[in-house]
Design a protein around this motif. Structure first.
Motif, PDB file in Angstrom:
ATOM      1  N   GLN A  21      34.040  48.940  41.665  1.00 37.44           N
ATOM      2  CA  GLN A  21      34.327  49.725  40.464  1.00 37.44           C
ATOM      3  C   GLN A  21      35.419  49.105  39.596  1.00 37.44           C
ATOM      4  N   SER A  23      37.263  46.769  37.027  1.00 36.89           N
ATOM      5  CA  SER A  23      36.929  45.895  35.904  1.00 36.89           C
ATOM      6  C   SER A  23      37.450  44.500  36.205  1.00 36.89           C
ATOM      7  N   HIS A  50      33.227  45.117  37.244  1.00 33.35           N
ATOM      8  CA  HIS A  50      32.243  46.201  37.162  1.00 33.35           C
ATOM      9  C   HIS A  50      31.261  45.940  36.028  1.00 33.35           C
TER      10      HIS A  50
END
Length: 231
Positions: A21, A23, A50
């Motif tokens: 999850q 970034s 992500h």
């Protein structure tokens, strides 16, 4: 092998739901803060974060922000084929160990523990070491191979069979190595098999005599090949 190429240590990272999850910016920030990353080198088709939000275009901008340099390098090629882990795994599964050696720059090897088998080879005059490798580890496709066998006591020539022993229809895929000029009890020991050449496909023979004749040919071919290989 990594030390030989100047790599001091490796930090394994477990890919889990939380990591998936993150970034690209948050993940790179962790690398900079926790590992003090100064440079990131990737391949031409690289993406991270992500939904693959970190690309060859966006990561250099993050590098300027977070304080690391970034470089993309071309893929190494063997003739016209890119040297990639997916390609290598497919070649291993096909039994194309010579092509694998070309790409790796060394022979592919499999390591495991010697376990008890059905002792079929012993009754035929060719006692084999049955190799049990961890689940999920790569192993060559079915066939007969010329291999080097490594034990604590040394290196030995070995004719190795991978498959289901179709002549006896006993089922169950096995890795069985017949070590030439060797008779020690090695149950429970760690054995590493280094695959040099695939000699032939696994075959179903009409009877034991035909099988024994072929095994003798396999053993002689292994001896001839590895005698040359060891020079």
């Amino acid at each position: 092998m990594l030390k030989e190429h100047g790599i001091d240590f490796v930090v394994p990272v477990t890919f889990d739901r939380d990591l998936a999850q993150l970034s690209s910016e948050r993940f790179l920030d962790k690398l900079c803060n926790q590992l003090r990353m100064k440079s990131l080198i990737v391949g031409p088709d690289f993406a991270m974060g992500h939904k693959r939000d970190g690309t060859l275009e966006t990561i250099p901008l993050l590098g300027e922000k977070l304080g690391f340099t970034f470089k993309s390098v071309d893929l190494l090629k063997d003739r016209d084929d890119p040297v990639k882990s997916t390609v290598i795994r497919n070649l291993i599964a096909e039994g194309s160990v010579e092509s694998v050696s070309q790409m790796l720059g060394r022979n592919f090897s499999a390591t495991g523990t010697v376990v008890e088998g059905l002792k079929r080879g012993r009754t035929l005059g060719f006692p084999t070491a049955n190799l049990e490798i961890p689940n999920g580890y790569a192993a060559p496709g079915d066939g007969i191979y010329a291999t080097w066998a490594y034990l604590e006591s040394g290196r030995y020539m070995a004719a190795t069979s991978i498959g289901t022993r179709p002549t006896f229809t006993e089922g169950g895929r096995t890795i069985e190595a017949y070590l030439l000029d060797f008779s020690d009890d090695i149950y429970g020991q760690t054995l590493r098999l280094e695959f040099v050449k695939r000699l032939r496909e696994e075959e179903k023979f009409d009877g034991v005599d035909a099988l024994l004749a072929q095994i003798n040919k396999d053993v002689q071919q292994t001896r001839d090949l590895l005698t040359t290989d060891s020079v």
